[in-house]
Design a protein around this motif. Sequence first.
Motif, PDB file in Angstrom:
ATOM      1  N   ALA A  17       0.751  -1.209   0.015  1.00  0.00           N
ATOM      2  CA  ALA A  17      -0.001   0.007  -0.021  1.00  0.00           C
ATOM      3  C   ALA A  17       0.857   1.222  -0.131  1.00  0.00           C
ATOM      4  CB  ALA A  17      -0.956   0.047   1.173  1.00  0.00           C
ATOM      5  N   ALA A  18       1.926   1.248   0.714  1.00  0.00           N
ATOM      6  CA  ALA A  18       2.864   2.417   0.653  1.00  0.00           C
ATOM      7  C   ALA A  18       3.558   2.631  -0.376  1.00  0.00           C
ATOM      8  CB  ALA A  18       3.871   2.033   1.812  1.00  0.00           C
ATOM      9  N   ILE A  19       3.736   1.390  -1.305  1.00  0.00           N
ATOM     10  CA  ILE A  19       4.353   1.748  -2.433  1.00  0.00           C
ATOM     11  C   ILE A  19       3.599   2.296  -3.606  1.00  0.00           C
ATOM     12  CG2 ILE A  19       5.505   0.448  -4.198  1.00  0.00           C
ATOM     13  CD1 ILE A  19       6.842  -1.337  -2.413  1.00  0.00           C
ATOM     14  N   ALA A  20       2.304   1.919  -3.485  1.00  0.00           N
ATOM     15  CA  ALA A  20       1.236   2.399  -4.086  1.00  0.00           C
ATOM     16  C   ALA A  20       1.034   3.737  -4.171  1.00  0.00           C
ATOM     17  CB  ALA A  20       0.033   1.655  -4.233  1.00  0.00           C
ATOM     18  N   GLU A  21       1.121   4.245  -2.880  1.00  0.00           N
ATOM     19  CA  GLU A  21       0.791   5.593  -2.353  1.00  0.00           C
ATOM     20  C   GLU A  21       2.193   6.363  -3.207  1.00  0.00           C
ATOM     21  OE1 GLU A  21       0.863   8.450   1.542  1.00  0.00           O
ATOM     22  OE2 GLU A  21       0.221   6.270   1.706  1.00  0.00           O
ATOM     23  N   VAL A  22       3.307   5.884  -3.014  1.00  0.00           N
ATOM     24  CA  VAL A  22       4.358   6.734  -3.560  1.00  0.00           C
ATOM     25  C   VAL A  22       4.286   6.966  -4.910  1.00  0.00           C
ATOM     26  CG1 VAL A  22       6.976   6.712  -3.851  1.00  0.00           C
ATOM     27  CG2 VAL A  22       6.024   6.162  -1.586  1.00  0.00           C
ATOM     28  N   SER A  23       4.051   5.758  -5.618  1.00  0.00           N
ATOM     29  CA  SER A  23       3.728   5.830  -7.175  1.00  0.00           C
ATOM     30  C   SER A  23       2.624   6.703  -7.473  1.00  0.00           C
ATOM     31  CB  SER A  23       3.520   4.515  -7.479  1.00  0.00           C
ATOM     32  OG  SER A  23       4.745   3.639  -7.396  1.00  0.00           O
ATOM     33  N   ALA A  25       1.682   9.666  -5.614  1.00  0.00           N
ATOM     34  CA  ALA A  25       2.390  10.892  -5.624  1.00  0.00           C
ATOM     35  C   ALA A  25       3.218  11.348  -6.597  1.00  0.00           C
ATOM     36  CB  ALA A  25       3.013  10.889  -4.366  1.00  0.00           C
ATOM     37  N   ALA A  26       3.852  10.372  -7.214  1.00  0.00           N
ATOM     38  CA  ALA A  26       4.924  10.756  -8.468  1.00  0.00           C
ATOM     39  C   ALA A  26       4.250  10.714  -9.662  1.00  0.00           C
ATOM     40  CB  ALA A  26       5.975   9.445  -8.473  1.00  0.00           C
ATOM     41  N   TRP A  27       3.201   9.955  -9.904  1.00  0.00           N
ATOM     42  CA  TRP A  27       2.352   9.953 -11.251  1.00  0.00           C
ATOM     43  C   TRP A  27       1.071  10.063 -10.782  1.00  0.00           C
ATOM     44  CZ3 TRP A  27       6.085  10.865 -14.644  1.00  0.00           C
ATOM     45  CH2 TRP A  27       7.406  10.254 -14.311  1.00  0.00           C
ATOM     46  N   PRO A  28       0.528  11.185 -10.447  1.00  0.00           N
ATOM     47  CA  PRO A  28      -0.716  11.406 -10.150  1.00  0.00           C
ATOM     48  C   PRO A  28      -1.812  10.970 -11.048  1.00  0.00           C
ATOM     49  CG  PRO A  28       0.336  13.536 -10.251  1.00  0.00           C
ATOM     50  CD  PRO A  28       1.011  12.538 -10.373  1.00  0.00           C
ATOM     51  N   ASP A  29      -1.549  10.980 -12.527  1.00  0.00           N
ATOM     52  CA  ASP A  29      -2.579  10.948 -13.342  1.00  0.00           C
ATOM     53  C   ASP A  29      -2.611   9.543 -14.044  1.00  0.00           C
ATOM     54  OD1 ASP A  29       0.093  10.863 -14.973  1.00  0.00           O
ATOM     55  OD2 ASP A  29      -0.678  11.767 -16.300  1.00  0.00           O
ATOM     56  N   GLU A  30      -1.921   8.623 -13.236  1.00  0.00           N
ATOM     57  CA  GLU A  30      -1.759   6.966 -13.379  1.00  0.00           C
ATOM     58  C   GLU A  30      -2.575   6.521 -12.289  1.00  0.00           C
ATOM     59  OE1 GLU A  30       1.951   5.783 -14.357  1.00  0.00           O
ATOM     60  OE2 GLU A  30       1.885   7.213 -16.360  1.00  0.00           O
ATOM     61  N   ALA A  31      -3.137   5.338 -12.425  1.00  0.00           N
ATOM     62  CA  ALA A  31      -3.822   4.580 -11.135  1.00  0.00           C
ATOM     63  C   ALA A  31      -2.740   3.361 -10.818  1.00  0.00           C
ATOM     64  CB  ALA A  31      -5.073   3.935 -11.698  1.00  0.00           C
ATOM     65  N   HIS A  32      -2.196   3.760  -9.427  1.00  0.00           N
ATOM     66  CA  HIS A  32      -1.289   2.734  -9.039  1.00  0.00           C
ATOM     67  C   HIS A  32      -2.098   2.336  -7.723  1.00  0.00           C
ATOM     68  CE1 HIS A  32       2.054   3.839 -11.532  1.00  0.00           C
ATOM     69  NE2 HIS A  32       1.601   5.129 -11.389  1.00  0.00           N
ATOM     70  N   THR A  33      -2.019   0.678  -7.676  1.00  0.00           N
ATOM     71  CA  THR A  33      -2.881   0.245  -6.574  1.00  0.00           C
ATOM     72  C   THR A  33      -2.044  -1.195  -5.862  1.00  0.00           C
ATOM     73  OG1 THR A  33      -3.992  -1.285  -7.984  1.00  0.00           O
ATOM     74  CG2 THR A  33      -4.996   0.840  -7.659  1.00  0.00           C
ATOM     75  N   GLU A  34      -2.446  -1.424  -5.089  1.00  0.00           N
ATOM     76  CA  GLU A  34      -1.905  -2.582  -4.246  1.00  0.00           C
ATOM     77  C   GLU A  34      -2.157  -3.726  -5.217  1.00  0.00           C
ATOM     78  OE1 GLU A  34      -1.972  -5.455  -0.285  1.00  0.00           O
ATOM     79  OE2 GLU A  34      -2.729  -3.081  -0.259  1.00  0.00           O
ATOM     80  N   ASP A 245      -7.190   0.298 -12.778  1.00  0.00           N
ATOM     81  CA  ASP A 245      -7.993   0.629 -11.638  1.00  0.00           C
ATOM     82  C   ASP A 245      -8.328   2.240 -11.443  1.00  0.00           C
ATOM     83  OD1 ASP A 245      -7.733  -1.837 -10.033  1.00  0.00           O
ATOM     84  OD2 ASP A 245      -5.354  -1.308 -10.135  1.00  0.00           O
ATOM     85  N   GLY A 246      -8.188   2.867 -12.563  1.00  0.00           N
ATOM     86  CA  GLY A 246      -8.820   4.144 -12.856  1.00  0.00           C
ATOM     87  C   GLY A 246      -9.950   4.254 -13.620  1.00  0.00           C
ATOM     88  N   ASP A 247     -10.172   5.424 -14.061  1.00  0.00           N
ATOM     89  CA  ASP A 247     -11.605   5.657 -14.899  1.00  0.00           C
ATOM     90  C   ASP A 247     -11.142   5.829 -16.520  1.00  0.00           C
ATOM     91  OD1 ASP A 247     -10.259   7.926 -15.042  1.00  0.00           O
ATOM     92  OD2 ASP A 247     -11.924   9.219 -14.753  1.00  0.00           O
TER      93      ASP A 247
END
Length: 321
Positions: A17-23, A25-34, A245-247
Amino acid sequence: MKTLNLSIRPFEERDYAAIAEVSNAAWPDEAHTEARLREDDDHAPEIKWGRFVAELDGRVVGHAEYTQLEGMYHPQKFAAWVTVRPEFRGQGIGKALYARLMEALEPHDPISILSTAREDQAAALAWLQKLGYEERMRYWESRLDVAAFDFAPWAGRIEAVEGAGFELKSLKELETDPQHRRKLYDLWLEARLDVPRPEAMSEVSFEEYCKWVFDSRYYLPEAHFVAVEVSSGEYVALSTLWKTDGDYLATGLTGTRRAYRRKGLALALKLKGIRFAQEHGAREIRTGNESNNRPMLAINEALGFVKQPAWIDFVKVFRQG
């Protein structure tokens, strides 16, 4: 570095979950999930990989990974990435993560490492070049505003292809064919030959392909479209859309057997995909194309896909293998 209270440690199960959160933050226009990370970690048995996290005062602020690419597999070629939350950059965290990666890679005796940065990230480009990485390939991600797409200029294109002796079917519709997986795999094998790549292509078994596609939580059989030649039953072209995992929907491979090109098959299949996206309320379709792949770029440009800043593959070669 000592004043930062920074620690670099191996990745643990609890870190997803923490790695997804960092990703994100770094790439906010992409969907990064656990969930996405976990699926991506389901590697083939021979793949060597490792991951590390950077903790600052107990908070995960960056991560780094090395892996091998299953479609371009070589036992001594690797790919590696370092990601740090934007607000913590410039403090030596990325440098510390990279040093730990190189330490972990040393026993594997790498002959090259591939990494990637986007052209609008000047600091990342400069850092990779300083480390001795050289540009190998660049490609655009292009995005289509689904709701704004107008089918009127494309009226009759799908019907013309169908009138020429082809059926445009989704894999959902083709599931009644007991050989549909093998036929799709055979088509994919030919279509992938023309996909530009930064390293030499490696073989992918039927079993591994089925795992990638049919076992994926992002597989969308209703939006994997295939052109089937009516007279022979052969699968001759494909264009696939994947859940995210995005729209938005992500485009997989679009390709046509060489003997069936210039018949409008790829365009018709992409139109089927856009229609699906509209009917199911997707905001956007995203696709990627190598910068010199003019035939596919031309189709996407004509359809209204808008190019984003280019991604650049860099490779550092230690010695020839």
